[in-house]
Design a protein around this motif. Structure first.
Motif, mmCIF file in Angstrom:
data_model
loop_
_atom_site.group_PDB
_atom_site.id
_atom_site.type_symbol
_atom_site.label_atom_id
_atom_site.label_comp_id
_atom_site.label_asym_id
_atom_site.label_seq_id
_atom_site.Cartn_x
_atom_site.Cartn_y
_atom_site.Cartn_z
ATOM 1 N N VAL A 226 9.646 5.217 -2.111
ATOM 2 C CA VAL A 226 8.350 4.726 -2.570
ATOM 3 C C VAL A 226 8.409 4.370 -4.053
ATOM 4 C CG1 VAL A 226 5.909 5.318 -2.892
ATOM 5 C CG2 VAL A 226 7.073 5.964 -0.777
ATOM 6 N N ALA B 241 4.675 5.027 2.261
ATOM 7 C CA ALA B 241 5.108 6.427 2.298
ATOM 8 C C ALA B 241 5.200 6.930 3.735
ATOM 9 C CB ALA B 241 4.158 7.299 1.485
ATOM 10 N N CYS B 242 4.220 6.569 4.555
ATOM 11 C CA CYS B 242 4.223 7.036 5.946
ATOM 12 C C CYS B 242 5.450 6.524 6.688
ATOM 13 C CB CYS B 242 2.947 6.577 6.656
ATOM 14 S SG CYS B 242 2.793 7.216 8.337
ATOM 15 N N ASP C 223 2.826 8.988 -8.762
ATOM 16 C CA ASP C 223 2.193 8.145 -7.744
ATOM 17 C C ASP C 223 2.937 8.257 -6.414
ATOM 18 O OD1 ASP C 223 0.261 7.228 -9.448
ATOM 19 O OD2 ASP C 223 1.140 5.240 -9.749
ATOM 20 N N SER D 162 0.138 12.922 0.601
ATOM 21 C CA SER D 162 -1.128 12.632 1.280
ATOM 22 C C SER D 162 -0.948 12.267 2.752
ATOM 23 C CB SER D 162 -1.870 11.501 0.557
ATOM 24 O OG SER D 162 -1.189 10.262 0.715
ATOM 25 N N ASN E 239 0.864 -1.185 0.000
ATOM 26 C CA ASN E 239 0.000 0.000 0.000
ATOM 27 C C ASN E 239 0.901 1.236 0.000
ATOM 28 O OD1 ASN E 239 -1.474 2.309 1.167
ATOM 29 N ND2 ASN E 239 -3.126 0.844 1.520
ATOM 30 N N LEU E 240 0.813 2.051 -1.046
ATOM 31 C CA LEU E 240 1.756 3.168 -1.187
ATOM 32 C C LEU E 240 1.647 4.167 -0.037
ATOM 33 C CD1 LEU E 240 1.825 4.016 -5.013
ATOM 34 C CD2 LEU E 240 3.205 2.393 -3.692
ATOM 35 N N ARG E 241 0.462 4.397 0.477
ATOM 36 C CA ARG E 241 0.316 5.360 1.570
ATOM 37 C C ARG E 241 0.944 4.812 2.854
ATOM 38 N NH1 ARG E 241 -4.191 6.698 3.460
ATOM 39 N NH2 ARG E 241 -3.981 8.971 3.655
ATOM 40 N N CYS F 125 4.132 0.973 -7.218
ATOM 41 C CA CYS F 125 4.250 2.360 -7.684
ATOM 42 C C CYS F 125 4.500 2.365 -9.187
ATOM 43 C CB CYS F 125 5.389 3.056 -6.958
ATOM 44 S SG CYS F 125 5.543 4.813 -7.341
ATOM 45 N N ARG G 146 2.360 11.731 -4.839
ATOM 46 C CA ARG G 146 1.012 11.848 -4.286
ATOM 47 C C ARG G 146 0.895 11.086 -2.965
ATOM 48 N NH1 ARG G 146 -0.864 11.735 -9.720
ATOM 49 N NH2 ARG G 146 -0.928 9.447 -9.672
ATOM 50 N N ALA G 147 1.479 9.886 -2.925
ATOM 51 C CA ALA G 147 1.410 9.085 -1.700
ATOM 52 C C ALA G 147 2.107 9.795 -0.545
ATOM 53 C CB ALA G 147 2.040 7.712 -1.937
#
Length: 225
Positions: free
Chosen positions: A191, A149-150, A202, A209, A144-146, A197, A205-206
């Motif tokens: 990422v 990313a976190c 992408d 966000s 999951n990219l988000r 990705c 954006r991740a």
């Protein structure tokens, strides 16, 4: 050992050093036959790899014993039910342009041929332990990219990757929000390597966000060190 034996050993050592210097000179000046060059290069590569492995292992042992941030993260992982030892850090050569990596099944990879100092290895160990901490505490879905990313934002911010000296060494100079800019840049690069990705857009954006909330979350540290 007699004085004669000692002199003989010194003489043999000097001869080996002279032979090695001669071969090195021939190799560097392209005065070796092609097959000799190939053999000598393989020998050099093997010696370099052995040295890098020993250096990585030595630094690892020292940091596990004496580094405040490394020991802190090891203690916090233990509190989260994920006790680790120095054996969870694996020194190995890497092809990719990275200093380390985290695998939930294996532990922390330390790219022995990419680590240029003990301080660099310390930052890498802490960075990857932040990923391990997030995985244990928050059950990260790495595809999951988000989610990814976190954890990258937190690891880049808390692991020391974006300290002023590290950024100067990369050629980035700024006195306003340099830390945040570095964290975003390095998180996006990480990422981008995720198989989920599809483009730089992408990744950007991740990171965008989740940036504010994840940058503000300094657990298990009280603040960015």
């Amino acid at each position: 050992m007699t004085e004669s034996d000692s002199e003989q050993q010194r003489s043999l050592k000097d001869m080996k050093l002279l032979e090695r210097w001669t071969k090195s000179f021939q190799y560097m000046t392209n005065r070796m036959a092609p097959e000799e060059q190939t053999k000598f290069k393989a020998q050099l590569d093997g010696e370099i790899e052995d040295y890098q492995c020993k250096q990585c292992e030595t630094w690892k042992d020292n940091l596990v014993k004496n580094s405040a941030p490394v020991r802190f993260m090891m203690d916090e992982l233990r509190k989260e039910g994920k006790p680790i030892t120095k054996d969870n850090f694996v020194c190995s050569p890497c092809d990719e342009d990275r200093a380390g990596g985290y695998n939930p099944e294996i532990g922390v990879l330390l790219c022995q041929n990419k680590l240029n100092s003990k301080a660099h290895q310390e930052r890498t160990m802490v960075h990857e332990m932040v990923h391990m901490y997030d995985d244990q505490k928050f059950k990260v879905d790495w595809m999951n990219l988000r989610h990814h990313a976190c954890s990258e934002v937190r690891a880049a911010s808390l692991g020391g990757d974006c300290g002023m000296l590290a950024e100067f060494g990369r050629g980035f100079y700024s006195f306003t929000k340099q830390h945040q800019a570095c964290v975003k840049r390095r998180a996006v690069l990480s990422v981008l390597s995720n198989p989920s990705c599809k483009s730089r857009e992408d990744a950007e954006r991740a990171v965008a966000s989740v940036f504010d909330s994840c940058f503000a979350d300094t657990r298990p540290f009280d603040e960015i060190y």
